[in-house]
Design an enzyme around this catalytic site. Structure first.
Site, short mmCIF file in Angstrom:
data_model
loop_
_atom_site.label_atom_id
_atom_site.label_comp_id
_atom_site.label_asym_id
_atom_site.label_seq_id
_atom_site.Cartn_x
_atom_site.Cartn_y
_atom_site.Cartn_z
N ASP A 43 4.62 8.04 -0.10
CA ASP A 43 4.43 6.68 -0.63
C ASP A 43 2.96 6.30 -0.52
OD1 ASP A 43 5.83 3.85 -1.21
OD2 ASP A 43 4.21 3.56 0.25
N TYR A 48 -4.34 1.41 -1.50
CA TYR A 48 -4.59 2.20 -0.29
C TYR A 48 -5.79 3.12 -0.42
CZ TYR A 48 0.33 1.02 0.77
OH TYR A 48 1.53 0.39 0.99
N LYS A 73 1.85 2.23 -6.46
CA LYS A 73 2.06 0.82 -6.77
C LYS A 73 0.84 0.24 -7.49
CE LYS A 73 4.14 0.61 -2.16
NZ LYS A 73 3.34 1.71 -1.57
N HIS A 106 3.21 -4.09 -6.47
CA HIS A 106 2.96 -4.14 -5.03
C HIS A 106 3.33 -5.49 -4.42
CE1 HIS A 106 0.19 -2.11 -1.84
NE2 HIS A 106 1.18 -2.76 -1.27
#
Length: 286
Positions: A43, A48, A73, A106
């Site tokens: 994930d 990120y 996301k 997200h």
């Protein structure tokens, strides 16, 4: 059973490896170790900044792409129809892949547009346009499944009303002491699979005396208690770990079962370990 099935028939591993902040200290080596530990469900998210590293490792690891389940996301800055199609393309390029197993919105609200805690309905149209773009990519086979993250029932109902396809997944903060049961029950009643982010309560719950007592009772770790709790409630978990030993331990939850009484007690713990993040009331800092 180490997989769950989405309502469109796609199978998803019951345990994934969460990459939020996971590569800050060890770069791509942590992903290499996760794959060595047997993780095939990974994930990530555009926010990120881990997509390029993950793509590089998977490309070089010698394991078929089809053996992985990759989730990423779209961040709130990119909400909107055309910008979503571009964001999907960018994620595919970063990951060096031609399809994604699961793509999520997200957060429902772009907090950069709102200084106050409570927000008005300005978020709805960008989210609807994003969903329509995701539906198009899903129908084209670029996305094998689509869903949301941090969407509560009132957010999801906007997609029910305006979209053609229901979300298949909703990712929520979920762990003993913070189960968001109303939202979870709503998702289950609509055939939406729940995934747990922060399934260990960002380690805040791991020193709770009751959870430690259960760990001793079942001869497992406190983390395994939390992960097994979610699994028995039909929820996918996305734990993080920096060492391969902890990665292996987090996957080893299928050889014990928490009894009914202890599940009740875990489900009714006093509030514990909440991150403080809420899609309506808190400005998100990730």
């Amino acid at each position: 059973m180490d997989h769950f099935k989405l309502y469109n028939g796609v199978e998803i591993p019951a345990i994934g490896y969460g990459t939020y902040r996971s590569m800050l200290e060890r770069d791509e080596n942590v992903i290499i170790d996760a794959i060595k530990a047997g993780y095939r469900h990974i994930d990530t998210a555009a926010r990120y900044k881990t997509e390029p590293g993950i793509g590089k490792v998977i490309k070089a690891c010698g394991i078929n792409r089809s053996d992985f389940f990759i989730t990423t996301k779209i961040w709130t800055d990119d909400l909107g129809y055309d910008s979503t199609l571009k964001a999907i393309e960018t994620s595919l390029e970063n990951l060096q892949m031609d399809y994604l197993d699961l793509y999520l919105i997200h957060w429902p609200i772009n907090y950069g547009d709102h200084e106050a805690g409570w927000v008005d309905d300005v978020w709805k149209e960008p989210v609807v346009q994003t969903w329509k773009a995701m539906e198009r990519a899903y129908e084209e086979g670029i996305l094998k499944a689509i869903g949301t993250s941090n969407f509560l029932p009132h957010h999801l109902e906007v997609l029910f009303a305006k979209g053609n396809i229901k979300p298949m997944v909703d990712q929520l903060e979920y762990h003993p002491g913070y189960t968001q049961q109303y939202a979870v029950d709503f998702c289950k009643s609509n055939d939406i699979l729940v995934e747990a982010w922060s399934p260990l309560g960002r380690s805040r719950v791991l020193n709770d005396s009751f959870i430690l007592a259960l760990a001793k009772k079942y001869n497992v770790s406190a983390a395994q208690v939390c992960l097994r709790f979610a699994y028995q409630n039909g929820i996918v978990t996305l734990p993080k770990a920096s060492s391969i030993e902890r990665m292996l331990q987090n996957k080893d939850i299928f050889n014990f079962e928490i009894n009914r009484e202890d599940m009740h007690r875990l489900s009714t713990l006093s509030p514990l370990g909440w991150s403080g993040e809420h899609p309506d009331f808190k400005r998100v800092q990730i």
